[in-house]
Design a protein around this motif. Sequence first.
Motif, PDB file in Angstrom:
ATOM      1  N   GLU A 123       0.797  -1.284  -0.008  1.00  0.00           N
ATOM      2  CA  GLU A 123      -0.098  -0.057   0.019  1.00  0.00           C
ATOM      3  C   GLU A 123       0.849   1.402   0.008  1.00  0.00           C
ATOM      4  OE1 GLU A 123      -3.966   1.653   2.443  1.00  0.00           O
ATOM      5  OE2 GLU A 123      -3.539  -0.420   2.418  1.00  0.00           O
ATOM      6  N   LEU A 124       2.002   1.085   0.745  1.00  0.00           N
ATOM      7  CA  LEU A 124       2.837   2.484   0.798  1.00  0.00           C
ATOM      8  C   LEU A 124       3.426   2.782  -0.654  1.00  0.00           C
ATOM      9  CD1 LEU A 124       5.160   2.278   4.012  1.00  0.00           C
ATOM     10  CD2 LEU A 124       3.352   4.031   3.345  1.00  0.00           C
ATOM     11  N   LEU A 125       3.736   1.320  -1.424  1.00  0.00           N
ATOM     12  CA  LEU A 125       4.406   1.617  -2.685  1.00  0.00           C
ATOM     13  C   LEU A 125       3.282   2.308  -3.843  1.00  0.00           C
ATOM     14  CD1 LEU A 125       6.794   0.714  -4.171  1.00  0.00           C
ATOM     15  CD2 LEU A 125       6.258  -1.212  -4.807  1.00  0.00           C
ATOM     16  N   GLN A 126       2.097   1.758  -3.650  1.00  0.00           N
ATOM     17  CA  GLN A 126       1.111   2.322  -4.426  1.00  0.00           C
ATOM     18  C   GLN A 126       0.800   4.098  -4.188  1.00  0.00           C
ATOM     19  OE1 GLN A 126      -2.548  -0.324  -3.696  1.00  0.00           O
ATOM     20  NE2 GLN A 126      -1.301  -2.286  -4.419  1.00  0.00           N
ATOM     21  N   LYS A 129       4.635   8.091  -3.528  1.00  0.00           N
ATOM     22  CA  LYS A 129       5.569   8.955  -2.596  1.00  0.00           C
ATOM     23  C   LYS A 129       6.779   8.183  -1.824  1.00  0.00           C
ATOM     24  CE  LYS A 129       1.378  11.914  -1.501  1.00  0.00           C
ATOM     25  NZ  LYS A 129       0.545  12.363  -0.125  1.00  0.00           N
ATOM     26  N   GLU A 130       7.746   9.062  -1.302  1.00  0.00           N
ATOM     27  CA  GLU A 130       8.686   8.394  -0.853  1.00  0.00           C
ATOM     28  C   GLU A 130       8.435   8.501   0.690  1.00  0.00           C
ATOM     29  OE1 GLU A 130      12.242  10.153  -2.322  1.00  0.00           O
ATOM     30  OE2 GLU A 130      12.211   8.969  -4.004  1.00  0.00           O
ATOM     31  N   PHE A 131       9.075   7.650   1.707  1.00  0.00           N
ATOM     32  CA  PHE A 131       8.807   7.789   2.812  1.00  0.00           C
ATOM     33  C   PHE A 131      10.165   7.436   3.814  1.00  0.00           C
ATOM     34  CE2 PHE A 131       4.569   6.852   1.234  1.00  0.00           C
ATOM     35  CZ  PHE A 131       3.850   7.736   1.986  1.00  0.00           C
ATOM     36  N   ILE A 132      10.045   7.754   5.133  1.00  0.00           N
ATOM     37  CA  ILE A 132      11.134   7.240   6.054  1.00  0.00           C
ATOM     38  C   ILE A 132      10.563   6.570   6.978  1.00  0.00           C
ATOM     39  CG2 ILE A 132      12.656   8.359   7.610  1.00  0.00           C
ATOM     40  CD1 ILE A 132      12.973  10.919   5.700  1.00  0.00           C
ATOM     41  N   PHE A 133      11.003   5.566   7.270  1.00  0.00           N
ATOM     42  CA  PHE A 133      10.425   4.630   8.387  1.00  0.00           C
ATOM     43  C   PHE A 133      11.561   4.144   9.442  1.00  0.00           C
ATOM     44  CE2 PHE A 133       9.814   0.185  10.053  1.00  0.00           C
ATOM     45  CZ  PHE A 133       8.907   0.533  10.917  1.00  0.00           C
ATOM     46  N   VAL A 134      11.167   4.948  10.636  1.00  0.00           N
ATOM     47  CA  VAL A 134      12.248   4.764  11.692  1.00  0.00           C
ATOM     48  C   VAL A 134      11.962   3.716  12.876  1.00  0.00           C
ATOM     49  CG1 VAL A 134      13.480   5.989  13.677  1.00  0.00           C
ATOM     50  CG2 VAL A 134      12.857   7.243  11.516  1.00  0.00           C
ATOM     51  N   LEU A 135      12.685   3.082  13.031  1.00  0.00           N
ATOM     52  CA  LEU A 135      12.125   1.892  14.104  1.00  0.00           C
ATOM     53  C   LEU A 135      13.319   1.996  15.198  1.00  0.00           C
ATOM     54  CD1 LEU A 135      10.668  -0.757  15.021  1.00  0.00           C
ATOM     55  CD2 LEU A 135      12.341  -2.138  13.805  1.00  0.00           C
ATOM     56  N   ASP A 136      12.875   2.424  16.312  1.00  0.00           N
ATOM     57  CA  ASP A 136      13.551   2.879  17.328  1.00  0.00           C
ATOM     58  C   ASP A 136      13.251   1.677  18.506  1.00  0.00           C
ATOM     59  OD1 ASP A 136      14.782   3.730  19.605  1.00  0.00           O
ATOM     60  OD2 ASP A 136      13.567   5.485  19.894  1.00  0.00           O
ATOM     61  N   PRO A 157       9.101  -2.039   0.811  1.00  0.00           N
ATOM     62  CA  PRO A 157       8.880  -1.140  -0.435  1.00  0.00           C
ATOM     63  C   PRO A 157      10.363  -0.619  -0.788  1.00  0.00           C
ATOM     64  CG  PRO A 157       7.518  -0.089   1.117  1.00  0.00           C
ATOM     65  CD  PRO A 157       8.044  -1.198   1.770  1.00  0.00           C
ATOM     66  N   ALA A 158      10.444  -0.082  -2.066  1.00  0.00           N
ATOM     67  CA  ALA A 158      11.564   0.325  -2.479  1.00  0.00           C
ATOM     68  C   ALA A 158      11.408   1.977  -2.282  1.00  0.00           C
ATOM     69  CB  ALA A 158      11.904   0.261  -4.136  1.00  0.00           C
TER      70      ALA A 158
END
Length: 864
Positions: A123-126, A129-136, A157-158
């Motif tokens: 769904e993010l890929l669709q 847009k570009e995103f930043i995912f932070v896993l703390d 996703p890419a």
Amino acid sequence: MREPSPMAGDKNLGVTLSRTLIPTLPTGYLSRKRLFPLIDNETAGTTFVIAPGGYGKTSLVAEWAQYQSKGVIWMTVANGDTINEMSAMLIAATQQVLPEFAPWFEKEQPLRPTDVVRRWGNELLQTGKEFIFVLDNLRNDDSKDVDIAVQLVEQFPANVHFIAIRREDINEIYSTLASRGAIKVITQNELRFTEEEVELYAINSSLELTPKNRRVLMAANGWPSATSLLRAHIQSSDGEVDLVQVMSSESEPLRAMAMVVTQELDEDVYKTCKHLSVLTDFTLEDAAVVLGDQHSFDVINGIAQRGEIFKPSRDPRSGYNFSPMVREVFLENLRKKPDIKAGIHKRLIAHFEKTGKVSAAIDHAFESGDEAKIQELFPDAARMKQAEGKGGDLLRWANFAGDSSVDGELKKSTVRTAGFLTELDFKSVKSEVTKMQLLAPSSQLKDFFFQFTEGALSYIYLTTARFPELESSTKKSRAAEADCYLGVDDQINVLRNLAVKRYISNESDGTEQAYLLAQELGKKTKLLTSHTFLLSIHCMHLHQRGEYKRAYEVASIAVSQHQKFGFVGSHGPLDAMFVMARCLLEFSRPQEALAILEQIRSSAYQWKQWHWYLAADKHIIEFLSYNNNNREALERVKRARDFVASLDIENGLGGLVDICEMPIRRRLKEFDRLEKLVNRAPNFRDTQQYRMAVDEHRGRKAFTEEANKLPEKTPRDLIWKHLMEVSLNVDAEQVALPAMRRALLVGAEVGARETFLRQRDEMANYIIKVANDFPTVYNEELATAMAERMRERGNVVNEGQQALTKRELEILRQLSTGRTLTIIAAELHISQNTMKTHLKNLYKKIGAESRHDAVEKAKSTYLI
């Protein structure tokens, strides 16, 4: 920010919304923008931020996230979170950025976590847009996490830049991540505060950054949380922090932080660190002495690369620096094995004696309780401590210097005096000197103690510019005389003070005398301090002679030696640095010279070496005036006078400020003020030269009379003698041209340049003529520079204050009385129109806009 609430999806998960939001930066947070480029990565890349607790990992990424144009999905996981809870948190975190995201999540429960992650990625890929995912990740290291992480990353996703914040590395997932894109790793070494950041943090926390406070803060070794705790300790204890006591407290958070570092170490690594903890810093050679057969470069280098326990020094020659906090934990453990600890100290005593490091040797003698060795090393070690600026050690050692007899008390007092001198506590020095002078008559060693007090006072007389008293105290100390009871190295120190005084005063013969006496004494000592100080005296002597090339070379070596051994304060390299700056000015390299002069001012202020502070100021002011920046030069003079007025100690520094002002007044042709200055200033060579200018202006004495008296002993003397001959015969080429050639021959030998370039144009023409007749490299380069200097002088527009006429000065003085312009005009027998013309010119020259402004500016620049 919204109040935390249960997460969407499974209402019983009990996970709050706050863990899906970008964290708020803590109060007093120090911006780390300089680290942002380390986080930046390509869209499909991965950035790891890996470090133990307290390194500000989360805050750094949170600050960085605030500046991103892409949507930032933030998720914080902790111990106890189930896989189902984490998948729910992933959706909730994404909904903070995309509110309508994953409407299927609640409707289609229950869902397998792997399906949630897969559908989340699709769904993010669709979105396009570009995103930043932070896993703390706040979880403890768990082998199950590796499997989960691999499954999670495989679904990414890419269009997502993945940032993982962790305490521990997970090497197993690097291959999976590498298939996505570039990998960047930030560790605790990058996250440490720099010295500049520690200083800025202290300032932002309203903490006065005294040298003592700075040392305490630096003990954290750049660990941000530890720095914060130490700052709190300082502010809660009025600046008195005993790190040993703090780290020995079982309830102290700092100790707990340090224990975290040591608990997980391999047994051999722990033993290595424990034994090395007897040293605050060490080289590989030192480590080999401590560890013996257990010494391993690979082990030491591996520990240093992590940087938590010790790290490589900035200067590779210095080896490694221990973290003071962590060191205390190891040292506390080593103290439980007194025999092992004593054996290490004894090996180090022999090692440091062999390598000439007596200061370090006696430290270990004290630690091992070897009283015989302490007595043997004490004199030389005390001198080294003084040169290193470690006055606190001397004050602690004082009680070991003697017993309770009169002689014993006097010996203790000598060490205390040296300690107070090193700490720049001049009032306490005077108090100890007074006590010694009262007790000394009762001692069989009274001559020694009297000579010692005079030597001690020479340091104070020098820094306060009480130069007649300095000459007297040196004489009374009997330095270099047969009946002097001071140690050879102490005598060299006293002669260095004398040489500095004579050098600043431009006493060529006097500087040479001090140099020759010190050289003879130098043959009787092997102490590193003394041979370093002899280099300083030598370069001052060479510069006084005008041997600029040799002076610069020797001064450079002297500065390097001072810095290598860490000599500071009254034993620091300011004299050699000053010679370097003066030589650079002579080589026509002013920007390099000015940079060194500003360094001298800064260090001299810190070390209370006020004579050097003003000596450096003099040449900066002289340069400004020569380049027509008279306003800035006068402002520096005013600041210097204000500084001297603020000192709460008897001094003669005002005379040095008078000499600073002289070149400006000479440049502005303000001979009334110049005459006032030369009449009250110390009778230095500078003063004598400006007095000649005043006498010439007044018609009292011609330069010809003085020229005949010029000496011919040194290269500098010869250059000036020949230049004076050219000046007096500038219209007689048959005399002037040979004289200029003789001057240039000497100049070429010693590296003189600026001396020639500052000559007036009529004399400059002779330089060019000599270069045409005798085209040596030196002559041709000088002639080219001279031609350029002449063009500059021809094009220069005087941007500084123009000289006031005698009438304008009279009007300026009258303005300060408060009389009306009509009365002033009548008293000076001039018309109102003439008065207005004078006022217009007067205001323009000094940059004033009104009568009051003119008077204030005249007072600030000492025109009235």
